[in-house]
Scaffold this active site. Structure first.
Site, mmCIF file in Angstrom:
data_model
loop_
_atom_site.group_PDB
_atom_site.id
_atom_site.type_symbol
_atom_site.label_atom_id
_atom_site.label_comp_id
_atom_site.label_asym_id
_atom_site.label_seq_id
_atom_site.Cartn_x
_atom_site.Cartn_y
_atom_site.Cartn_z
ATOM 1 N N ASP A 63 0.824 -1.210 0.000
ATOM 2 C CA ASP A 63 0.000 0.000 0.000
ATOM 3 C C ASP A 63 0.861 1.265 0.000
ATOM 4 O OD1 ASP A 63 -2.343 1.427 -0.008
ATOM 5 O OD2 ASP A 63 -2.779 1.143 2.119
ATOM 6 N N HIS B 91 2.145 3.763 -9.103
ATOM 7 C CA HIS B 91 1.906 2.335 -9.383
ATOM 8 C C HIS B 91 3.058 1.738 -10.198
ATOM 9 C CE1 HIS B 91 -1.898 2.455 -7.429
ATOM 10 N NE2 HIS B 91 -2.425 3.321 -8.280
ATOM 11 N N LEU C 159 11.642 -19.880 -4.833
ATOM 12 C CA LEU C 159 10.661 -19.034 -4.147
ATOM 13 C C LEU C 159 9.320 -19.188 -4.866
ATOM 14 C CD1 LEU C 159 10.104 -16.475 -2.216
ATOM 15 C CD2 LEU C 159 10.510 -15.131 -4.275
#
Ligand code: IPE
Ligand code: IPE
Ligand code: MG
Length: 264
Positions: A42, A59, A153
């Site tokens: 966020d 963004h 991962l």
């Protein structure tokens, strides 16, 4: 925009020497590294506003940070990293912003997959893919397919994800399967979640100083440790991640039982 252009640290693989990286890893291995870290990414909009930039530039910077943090997570020994990029409620934003986020992601899927593949990341998705544009669906599916054998991962992208939406989806599937109500237990519900093949998150991090889950991993986060930090997502770097892990390592998880340090 590069990290250098933003004035923060260059990407991790260009910093430090091998010895200092190895040292940092082994130091953390002695502590408890969470197997699964989930991050509510966020603060992109505020990051841009503080710089007099458009929200979409925030963004862009936030999307760029995914590579840096996934690399750091793998180096620290985290096995599962789940990143929330777009919520089922984010459609409420102005169309221009939603379209911009969708196009940034579509582009990033194309440009970033090879580097993530090189890092050994196995890409997955949670959320509702079906309401996304066909090209974006295909891009996400292609990235999943390309990286499916990687083991370093597991990098799960939560995109068009909401915890309530996920539970509704699970309930619909269970009812449609015709299973008798007496056969419904926690394991069955878990198997119908988007995360059916992921362990529950040990640690949920939220950046940008907000203290809420906003509908993230409602079922899976029942016993997650929570770490809130004021840093805005594009500025959240490997050192912040390491700080969160150190704090996690010092916590005691009880899962409803009494502390092992207290005996009768
Ligand atoms: C997080 O950043 C990314 C998405 C929710 C898509 P925000 O866009 O929510 O940034 P703020 O909270 O407005 O600063
Ligand atoms: C949560 O952030 C969703 C993501 C980070 C992808 P929001 O910015 O949408 O959450 P609220 O609206 O502040 O609760
Ligand atoms: Mg926000």
């Amino acid at each position: 925009m590069t990290h250098q252009a933003r004035g923060d640290a260059p990407p991790l693989h260009h910093t430090g020497d091998i010895d200092s990286d190895t040292h940092r890893h082994s130091e953390l291995e002695d502590a408890r590294v969470p197997a699964h870290v989930a991050i509510i990414m966020d603060g992109n909009g505020r990051w841009a506003r503080h710089r007099g930039m458009a929200r979409l530039e925030g963004h862009e910077a936030g999307t760029e940070n995914i590579r840096r943090i996934s690399f750091a997570a793998g180096r620290l020994g985290i096995k599962y990293l789940t990143l929330w990029a777009f919520s089922s409620e984010n459609w409420r934003r102005p169309k221009e912003e939603v379209d911009g986020i969708l196009s940034i992601l579509s582009r990033a899927i194309v440009t970033e997959t090879e580097e993530l593949h090189r890092q050994g990341a196995q890409l997955r998705h949670i959320g509702d893919l079906s309401s996304l544009a066909p090209e974006l669906q295909a891009g996400i599916q292609g990235a999943i397919e390309r990286t499916r054998n990687n083991q370093h991962l597991v990098l799960t992208l939560a995109f068009n994800y909401g915890g309530r939406q996920e539970l509704v989806h699970a309930i619909q599937e269970i009812v449609a399967s015709g299973v008798p109500h007496s056969a419904i237990d926690e394991d069955l519900v878990q198997r119908h979640l988007y995360t059916s093949d992921l362990p529950d998150p040990d640690l949920i991090i939220r950046t940008s100083g907000e203290y809420r889950l906003s509908n993230f991993l409602l079922w899976q986060g029942a016993y997650s440790e929570l770490f809130f930090c004021p840093t805005l997502w594009p500025d959240f770097g490997p050192d912040h991640l390491e700080q969160a892990i150190r704090e996690y390592a010092g916590r005691e998880r009880r899962f409803g039982a009494i502390s092992p340090s207290q005996s009768y």
